[in-house]
Each structure stands twice: as structure tokens, then as C-alpha cells.
Write a protein that holds these residues in place. Structure first.
Motif, mmCIF file in Angstrom:
data_model
loop_
_atom_site.group_PDB
_atom_site.id
_atom_site.type_symbol
_atom_site.label_atom_id
_atom_site.label_comp_id
_atom_site.label_asym_id
_atom_site.label_seq_id
_atom_site.Cartn_x
_atom_site.Cartn_y
_atom_site.Cartn_z
ATOM 1 N N GLU A 34 1.601 4.411 -13.612
ATOM 2 C CA GLU A 34 2.158 2.752 -13.137
ATOM 3 C C GLU A 34 1.053 1.409 -13.143
ATOM 4 O OE1 GLU A 34 4.047 0.861 -9.484
ATOM 5 O OE2 GLU A 34 4.232 2.986 -10.041
ATOM 6 N N LEU A 35 1.636 0.050 -13.575
ATOM 7 C CA LEU A 35 0.960 -0.872 -14.257
ATOM 8 C C LEU A 35 0.809 -2.122 -13.187
ATOM 9 C CD1 LEU A 35 0.948 -1.408 -17.925
ATOM 10 C CD2 LEU A 35 -1.179 -0.246 -16.730
ATOM 11 N N HIS A 36 0.352 -2.571 -12.411
ATOM 12 C CA HIS A 36 0.304 -3.577 -11.308
ATOM 13 C C HIS A 36 -0.462 -4.904 -11.591
ATOM 14 C CE1 HIS A 36 -3.051 -1.939 -9.660
ATOM 15 N NE2 HIS A 36 -2.944 -0.995 -9.821
ATOM 16 N N PRO A 37 -0.293 -5.677 -11.390
ATOM 17 C CA PRO A 37 -1.435 -7.001 -11.714
ATOM 18 C C PRO A 37 -2.511 -6.687 -10.735
ATOM 19 C CG PRO A 37 0.587 -7.692 -10.298
ATOM 20 C CD PRO A 37 0.839 -6.243 -10.781
ATOM 21 N N CYS A 38 -3.698 -7.271 -11.759
ATOM 22 C CA CYS A 38 -5.295 -7.498 -11.318
ATOM 23 C C CYS A 38 -5.110 -8.064 -10.114
ATOM 24 C CB CYS A 38 -6.467 -7.301 -12.126
ATOM 25 S SG CYS A 38 -7.598 -8.032 -11.807
#
Ligand code: AMP
Ligand code: FES
Ligand code: ZN
Ligand code: ZN
Length: 328
Positions: free
Chosen positions: A283-287
Motif C-alpha cells: 500500500e502506498l500513501h503520501p509522504c
């Protein structure tokens, strides 16, 4: 006996044994331009509707690539990242001067320059020393910074394609290394195009089928000035060792590198190698600091690497550190 151009009988500037083709200066540059266009179409890299950002290092490959894309009428601007590497001969300054000299001759394009020490207060070697990443060599920090800043700037400046000058020798050395270690994930992703997504521009390598000596000959024939020196930290790098090994193979079997690479692509495209391979869905999420998609919780690796007080600059680096050189 010097060879003659196959097309016009003038003296040849290059003999490409793997293609059984010797060409004069004019016919060779025509050939490079036409072949590049063929690869761009074959791998569906981009069209004349796309906005392309060419990452230029001041070396032969990336400047030659920029030149070819402009000749082909693509909308292509340049991005140079100043890494603050000296090496006793002003490596980064010299590289930047080469990019600027090229841009000065092409008033139709823009060269974007981001000076990393100017933006973040430290050169790449200083970042490497402070963070003690990469056993005394700054290459891993350098790769991290380059990747992050290329992605960030391509996105922020509105380019949907990011082109790099990787040539066949580069690609084959990486392919060889990944095969020796059976790095299946890396192998599955090694391709001339990486699709855009998650806020990242599409990544393309239009020169991936040209030998290094071909891109060098093109740069010379076209009078493109480039920096001959390698990065002072590249000495002893594993990929250089593999390049030397592969050069020995190529000397005995002309075309061996090209076959290795093309057969790999064919196995993927036609024989379904890696067709069933599924990337583990992470899962990617914004820094939290820069907004770039990341797998790490909270901050991306780049922002985490920066000293806390410097982190906010990632959002504002652009207007301050950017020197837009629009000539003409
Ligand atoms: P390298 O990783 O040095 O082999 O370079 C591979 C490609 O990355 C080059 O062909 C360029 O397209 C790009 N590149 C390397 N260094 C820089 C830099 N300082 N600024 C912008 N692009 C770069
Ligand atoms: Fe980055 Fe050499 S170019 S460490
Ligand atoms: Zn000719
Ligand atoms: Zn970040």
C-alpha cells in the motif's frame, strides 16, 4: 583498409559488427535518429502529444538523447541536478557547464537546474557522510536523491514522461547482475518503459538498444560537448566490474550483449516470461512531508534522510533553487 559507408561509399566513422553495418558521419546520425524513433514507437514510449523531461547528466548519452528527441520534433526539456561532487576536478560544475552549453545552442528548449547543496544545504558526499549510508560511498544516497528529485520535479513542472540516457551497456550490466542474483522482482520490472501511476511520470529509456560506443560516436559526430570523466565515486562499482566482464564477452562474440538483452525482452513479450509474476501489492500513501507516494509509514526515505529542520524545504525548494534557463 578503412571501411566505406554502406550507403554512400564515403569513409565510415563506425563499423557496427553486430549489424554488419559501416556508416559515414551523416548516414550514422540519420541511422541513430531513425532507430530511436523506431524504438519509441515499438515500446510505446511517448507521442508528440506528451511533455518529456530529459534527465541530463552532462554525459554523452543523455545529451545525445536530448539532441535526438529535439531533432525528431518532440517537446523535450532538460533537467540537471547539481550534486555538489568535486572529485578534484569540479565534476558537477563541469557537468552542468556541458548541459548549459547544449541548452544555449537550443533556444527552443528549457533547461531546469536544481542545485542540491543550494536547495538542501549539503552536497551528496556530505549527506552520505552524515547519514553513513553506503559504506563510505555516496552512490546510494545519490541514487535516492536523484530518483526523488526527478520524480518530484517531473510532476511539479507538469511533464508526464521522464527520459533517461541509459544505454545498452548499462541495461545489460544491470540485467546480468539481476540474473546472477535471480532478483526476480527487479527482472520483472526491467523494461524500456515503466508506466505512469500514483503521481509518477512514465519512465522511458529510448537509448536502451544502443551500445555506448554508438552514443559516443553520435555525440562526437554531432559536435555535442560532453564530460568524458565518470563520476569520481564510480570507481570500483559492481556494475563497472560487470561491464568489464561483458566487454570481454563482446570482444569474442560481437553482438553478445545485444542478443542477451533482446532475447530477454522477447522472452517477456512473446514467451510470457514473468507474465504470471505478480508484484506484491504494497500500500502506498503520501509522504507526510513531500506528498510523494511511499511505502514507508510517515515520511518517505528521502525526507527521512534530511535533517528535521531542512525537511520543509522539500516543498519550497522549487522557486528558490530553480534556475530556469530559457534561452532566446
Ligand atoms: P547514471 O546513473 O549516472 O548512469 O545515469 C543514468 C541516467 O540518469 C543518465 O543517462 C541521465 O539521464 C540521468 N542522470 C544521471 N545523473 C544526472 C544528473 N546529475 N542530473 C540529471 N540527470 C542525471
Ligand atoms: Fe552519484 Fe556518482 S553520480 S555518486
Ligand atoms: Zn554515407
Ligand atoms: Zn517525502
Amino acid at each position: 583498409m578503412p571501411r566505406k559507408c554502406r550507403k554512400c561509399s564515403q569513409p565510415a566513422v563506425i563499423n557496427m559488427r553486430q549489424h554488419k553495418l559501416a556508416l559515414c558521419a551523416d548516414h550514422f546520425s540519420e541511422w541513430i535518429v531513425a532507430q530511436t524513433e523506431r524504438f519509441i514507437k515499438k515500446y510505446r514510449m511517448f507521442t508528440r502529444e506528451d511533455r518529456i523531461l530529459v534527465a541530463v547528466s552532462g554525459g554523452k548519452d543523455s545529451l545525445a538523447l536530448w539532441d535526438v528527441l529535439l531533432q525528431l520534433g518532440y517537446e523535450a526539456d532538460g533537467l540537471y541536478l547539481g550534486l555538489g561532487i568535486d572529485g578534484g576536478f569540479g565534476y558537477s560544475d563541469e557537468s552542468q557547464a556541458m548541459c548549459e552549453a547544449f541548452a544555449a545552442q537550443h533556444p527552443e528548449t528549457t533547461l531546469h537546474i536544481l542545485d542540491i547543496p543550494g536547495a538542501y544545504g549539503e552536497s551528496i558526499p556530505q549527506m552520505a557522510t552524515r547519514t553513513r549510508r553506503g559504506r563510505g560511498k555516496p552512490c546510494s544516497v545519490c541514487g535516492l536523491v536523484k530518483r526523488h528529485e526527478m520524480n518530484r520535479l517531473a510532476h511539479d513542472l507538469g511533464y508526464n514522461v521522464l527520459a533517461t540516457g541509459h544505454n545498452l551497456d548499462d541495461e545489460v550490466a544491470v540485467l546480468f547482475q539481476n540474473t546472477l542474483n535471480w532478483q526476480v522482482g527487479y527482472l520483472a520490472r526491467q523494461y524500456p518503459v515503466l508506466p505512469e501511476g500514483d503521481g509518477f511520470a512514465r519512465k522511458v529509456k529510448p537509448f536502451c538498444r544502443f551500445y555506448e560506443r554508438e552514443t559516443a560516436t553520435y555525440a562526437i559526430v554531432r559536435d555535442i560537448e560532453y564530460i568524458y570523466d565518470e563520476c569520481p565515486f564510480s570507481e570500483g562499482a559492481t556494475t563497472i566490474y560487470y561491464k568489464e566482464l561483458l566487454n570481454k564477452l563482446e570482444a569474442d562474440k560481437p553482438g553478445a550483449k545485444l542478443h542477451f538483452y533482446l532475447n530477454f525482452l522477447r522472452a517477456r513479450d512473446k514467451e510470457g516470461l514473468f507474465a504470471d509474476w505478480k508484484e506484491e501489492k504494497v500500500e502506498l500513501h503520501p509522504c507526510e512531508n513531500c506528498g510523494q507516494p511511499t511505502t514507508a509509514p510517515g515520511l518517505c526515505t528521502f525526507c527521512r534522510m534530511l535533517p528535521e529542520e531542512v525537511r520543509p524545504r522539500v516543498r519550497t525548494a522549487q522557486p528558490i533553487a530553480f534556475k530556469m534557463i530559457a534561452r532566446g
